[in-house]
Design an enzyme around this catalytic site. Structure first.
Site, short mmCIF file in Angstrom:
data_model
loop_
_atom_site.label_atom_id
_atom_site.label_comp_id
_atom_site.label_asym_id
_atom_site.label_seq_id
_atom_site.Cartn_x
_atom_site.Cartn_y
_atom_site.Cartn_z
N CYS A 1 4.17 -74.71 -9.76
CA CYS A 1 4.04 -75.15 -11.14
C CYS A 1 3.06 -76.33 -11.15
O CYS A 1 3.25 -77.30 -10.41
CB CYS A 1 5.39 -75.57 -11.70
SG CYS A 1 5.30 -76.36 -13.33
N CYS B 1 4.96 -79.83 -12.33
CA CYS B 1 5.91 -80.57 -11.49
C CYS B 1 5.81 -80.24 -10.01
O CYS B 1 6.55 -80.79 -9.19
CB CYS B 1 7.34 -80.35 -11.98
SG CYS B 1 7.96 -78.67 -11.74
N CYS C 1 4.33 -62.87 -7.14
CA CYS C 1 5.70 -62.52 -6.75
C CYS C 1 6.52 -63.81 -6.88
O CYS C 1 6.41 -64.71 -6.05
CB CYS C 1 5.67 -62.01 -5.31
SG CYS C 1 7.25 -61.47 -4.69
#
Length: 136
Positions: free
Chosen positions: A98, A101, A123
């Site tokens: 991400c 974060c 995945c």
């Protein structure tokens, strides 16, 4: 790699996440195949990072890969994820994080021959995601 926008200590992450979520999102673990809540989900909506709520993927980019984890052929926005080399487990892979974060989401693979516009398979661990159904 740019610094994460959301920075918390391990103790703060442990307060926010279950032990299972922490193991995958913050320690780059992997949930067992075919056990995640979104593996076979066909609900329309947006998949957010379970750690910080950032939008990562959309159901319109989700496809059936039969690999045991939710698969997407593209992120919602190319800047919503970070890709980095992962040489763990005795193989070369590309880890997906991400961008907000820097939580571990899964891995991306290319050239597997799936009939998608990108020939990529993101995945992603179900436990790394939270689905917000369309219209919510």
């Amino acid at each position: 790699m740019t610094a994460p926008k959301l920075v918390l200590s391990d103790d703060q992450w442990r307060e926010r996440l279950t032990p299972e979520e922490f193991a995958v999102l913050r320690q780059a673990g992997t949930e067992r195949p075919f056990t995640g809540e979104y593996t076979d989900t066909k609900t329309e909506g947006v998949y957010q990072c379970r750690a910080c709520g950032a939008e990562l993927f959309r159901s319109t980019e989700k496809f059936e890969s039969h690999c045991g984890w939710p698969s997407f052929f593209d992120p919602a926005d190319s800047e919503s994820v970070i890709l980095r080399a992962d040489d763990s487990m005795g193989m070369r892979r590309v880890e997906v994080l991400c961008a907000n974060c820097h939580s571990h989401l899964g891995h991306v693979f290319e050239g597997e021959g799936y009939p998608t516009p990108t020939d990529q398979r993101y995945c992603i661990n179900s436990i790394s995601l939270r689905l917000v159904p369309a219209g919510s």
